[in-house]
Design an enzyme around this catalytic site. Structure first.
Site: not given
Ligand code: 4NP
Length: 157
Positions: A7, A13, A125
């Site tokens: 990520c 994440r 996000d």
């Protein structure tokens, strides 16, 4: 089979994806066959534990996230069989690092493996979101990791 989850910051994440996948792999007794790691396209959080909001949300579902953030590097294309990105921005940045076309073929979007969220195009996000953002990330990652494990088991057999 070596999997790298990527990520932006490697604190929300991708460490969650690594933890969820490791949990599933261990549950199925495949830890000797499937290795998981994670990295970020941005190195500004290098050396940090995952974001405490992500750790708390993950712990509530039984995942213990304790990997330390690091930035992806082009040598990761030699070390890993699949590189799983969370969104289009990650995809573009990772693609630019690929040393060859063959290496670029190792990049996959995590949401390609979702089955219960067929319309998902990316894992959003959560960094500037409230707690729902982190729950949404975990919902998508649990779905995608299950699908990914089916894919990897087929590739291993
Ligand atoms: P991640 O979330 O990419 O899921 O780890 C973020 C972490 C940090 C930042 C942005 C997103 N940041 O801007 O520092």
């Amino acid at each position: 089979m070596k999997l790298l989850f990527v990520c932006l910051g490697n604190i929300c994440r991708s460490p969650a994806a690594e933890g969820v996948m490791q949990h599933l792999v261990a549950q199925q007794g495949l830890s000797n066959h499937i290795e998981c790691d994670s990295a970020g396209t941005y190195g500004g959080h290098a050396g940090e534990l995952p974001d405490s909001r992500m750790r708390v949300a993950a712990a509530r579902r039984g995942y213990d996230l304790r990997s330390l953030s690091r930035q992806i590097r082009s040598e990761d294309f030699d070390r890993f069989d699949m590189i799983l990105v969370m969104d289009d921005s990650n995809y573009e940045r990772v693609h630019r690092l690929a040393p060859s076309l063959e290496a670029a073929g190792k990049i996959f979007r995590m949401t390609e493996f979702c089955r219960r969220h067929p319309d998902a195009t990316h894992v959003p996000d959560p960094y500037y979101e409230g707690s729902e953002g982190f729950e949404r990330v975990l919902d998508l990652l649990e779905d995608a990791c299950e699908g990914l494990l089916v894919f990897v088991k087929t590739a291993l057999s």
